[in-house]
Design an enzyme around this catalytic site. Structure first.
Site, short mmCIF file in Angstrom:
data_model
loop_
_atom_site.label_atom_id
_atom_site.label_comp_id
_atom_site.label_asym_id
_atom_site.label_seq_id
_atom_site.Cartn_x
_atom_site.Cartn_y
_atom_site.Cartn_z
N TRP A 24 0.84 -1.21 0.00
CA TRP A 24 0.00 0.00 0.00
C TRP A 24 0.87 1.25 0.00
CZ3 TRP A 24 -1.89 3.05 4.63
CH2 TRP A 24 -2.86 4.00 4.26
N TYR A 57 -4.76 -0.99 -5.08
CA TYR A 57 -3.51 -0.27 -4.87
C TYR A 57 -2.91 0.13 -6.21
CZ TYR A 57 -3.67 -1.98 -0.02
OH TYR A 57 -4.04 -2.27 1.28
N SER A 155 -11.60 -7.11 5.78
CA SER A 155 -10.81 -5.95 6.18
C SER A 155 -11.75 -4.80 6.48
CB SER A 155 -9.82 -5.54 5.08
OG SER A 155 -9.06 -4.42 5.52
N GLN A 181 -8.39 -7.69 8.75
CA GLN A 181 -7.25 -6.79 8.58
C GLN A 181 -7.67 -5.37 9.01
OE1 GLN A 181 -4.73 -5.20 4.80
NE2 GLN A 181 -4.47 -7.37 5.24
N TRP A 210 -2.67 -3.26 10.08
CA TRP A 210 -1.95 -2.29 9.25
C TRP A 210 -1.78 -0.97 9.99
CZ3 TRP A 210 -4.82 2.05 7.66
CH2 TRP A 210 -6.21 1.93 7.69
N GLU A 297 15.62 -1.78 9.88
CA GLU A 297 15.29 -1.14 11.17
C GLU A 297 14.02 -1.75 11.77
OE1 GLU A 297 16.93 1.26 13.19
OE2 GLU A 297 18.43 0.40 11.85
#
Length: 331
Positions: A24, A57, A155, A181, A210, A297
Site C-alpha cells: 500500500w 492499490y 478488512s 485486517q 496495518w 530497522e
C-alpha cells in the site's frame, strides 16, 4: 539480527511472520520493479514470509510490480504467503463490491497481475451492504474449492458483520472468514482490543494489522509545523490523513514516548511496532517501506518485544492514555 518469529494466522495452520510487508502507498506510487526486488529481498532475508496487496492499490499496478518482482527473483511459491484484497476493481457497476461476479472476475484479474495461480489469503477489502453475506460466503468458498485462494478474510468489517459471515458459513457447512485486517496502533485500538474481543475465542479470528506506526506519526518524524519532504503526507492523496493525524495532542504524546524508547535504547518506531506485537491476538503486523534500511530497522523491533515488561507497557499507557474502555460484563 534477531530471528523472525512465526505465528499461526488465527486458528488456522498457516504460519505468518510476526512482521510482514505491504505494498500500500509505496508500490508504483514510490517504487518500481527494480526497487521492489530490493525491498522484497530485504524482507525475505529478515524472515518475512507474508506479503500483502490489493486490487485497488495503484489501480492494479502494485500487484503487477510485486508479481513481476517475485517472478524475477525466482522465489519458491510455497515459501511465501501472498494476500490480496477485493472491492474496488474498476469504474463499472460490477467492477466493485463483493458479488459472486466481482469476487471471481476480480480474483482472476489479480492473479493475472500477480503472475500467480493462487493467493494464500483473499480479503474482502470492505463490507458490501448491497450484497447478501451468503452470496459472498459462497463465492469465497467457490474460489477456495477451485484452488485460487486458500483462506479468506475481511478488512475493516464490524464485529457484527464478521459474526454474521461466520454464522452463515457454519450453517451452510462452509469455510468462514479466518482473519480480519484492521488498523492497529497506539492511537487506533478500539476494534482490536474491544470490538473484536469475542471473535478471537468464538471463531479463532486472526489479525493482519496495518498502520502500526500511525502512517509514520509514531516514528516521531512529524512535528506540528514540519512535514518532511518525500514522506507520504506530502503526496496529494494523503493530505487529509496528515490533517487528521498530525495534531498537537498526538504529537505531544509521541514526544513524551521518546524518553521511554531512549531508556530501552531503541528508536520509537521499533517500540511502537513491538507494542503492536505484544498483543497475542495479532497474527502479523504489516509494515511498509520505501528503502531497504527501513526494513532492516523495522525487523529489529523483534528484539524489543521481550523488553516490553508490564511496567514499561503501563508507562506507555500513562503517556498515550488511549486504552479503550472494556464493556461491562454483567454476571
Amino acid at each position: 539480527m534477531s530471528s523472525m518469529q512465526y505465528r499461526n494466522l488465527g486458528r488456522t495452520g498457516l504460519k505468518v511472520s510476526t512482521l510482514s510487508f505491504g505494498a500500500w502507498v509505496t508500490f508504483h506510487n514510490q517504487v518500481d520493479v527494480k526497487d521492489a526486488k530490493l525491498l522484497l529481498t530485504a524482507a525475505r532475508e529478515g524472515g518475512m514470509n507474508f506479503f500483502d496487496n490489493a486490487e485497488v492499490y495503484a489501480s492494479g499496478r502494485a500487484e503487477e510490480i510485486m508479481g513481476r518482482a517475485i517472478t524475477e527473483l525466482g522465489w519458491k511459491r510455497s515459501d511465501v504467503v501472498i494476500s490480496t484484497k477485493l472491492f474496488w476493481g474498476g469504474p463499472g457497476p460490477n467492477d466493485k463490491g463483493l458479488s459472486r461476479k466481482h469476487i471471481i472476475e476480480g480474483l482472476q484479474a489479480s492473479l493475472k497481475r500477480l503472475e500467480m495461480d493462487y493467493v494464500d489469503v483473499l480479503f474482502c477489502h470492505r463490507p458490501d451492504i448491497s450484497t447478501p453475506i451468503e452470496e459472498t460466503v459462497r463465492a469465497m468458498n467457490y474460489v477456495i474449492d477451485n484452488g485460487w485462494a486458500y483462506y479468506w478474510g475481511t478488512s475493516e468489517w464490524s464485529a457484527q458483520q464478521i459474526t454474521e459471515a461466520c454464522e452463515v458459513a457454519r450453517q451452510l457447512g462452509l469455510i468462514g472468514p479466518v482473519v480480519e485486517q484492521p488498523e492497529y496502533n497506539l492511537f487506533a485500538r478500539n476494534k482490536v482490543e474491544v470490538e473484536y474481543l469475542p471473535l478471537y475465542n468464538n471463531y479463532g479470528l486472526g489479525l493482519t494489522t496495518w498502520s502500526p506506526l500511525g502512517s509514520g506519526v509514531l516514528t516521531g518524524k512529524y512535528s506540528q509545523k514540519n512535514i518532511p519532504a518525500n514522506t507520504r503526507f506530502t503526496l496529494e492523496n494523503y493530505k487529509s490523513m496528515a490533517d487528521k493525524l498530525v495534531v498537537d495532542e498526538v504529537v505531544a504524546k509521541v514526544d513524551k514516548l521518546k524518553p521511554i524508547a531512549d531508556e530501552l535504547q531503541v528508536p520509537l518506531s521499533q517500540m511502537a511496532l513491538a507494542w503492536c506485537a505484544s498483543n497475542p491476538n495479532v497474527s502479523t503486523i504489516i509494515t511498509g517501506a520505501t528503502k531497504e534500511s527501513q526494513i532492516v530497522e523495522n525487523l529489529k523491533a523483534l528484539d524489543v518485544i521481550p523488553k516490553l515488561t508490564p511496567d514499561i507497557l503501563d508507562r506507555i499507557e500513562a503517556v498515550v492514555q488511549t486504552k479503550p474502555k472494556q464493556p461491562e460484563v454483567h454476571r
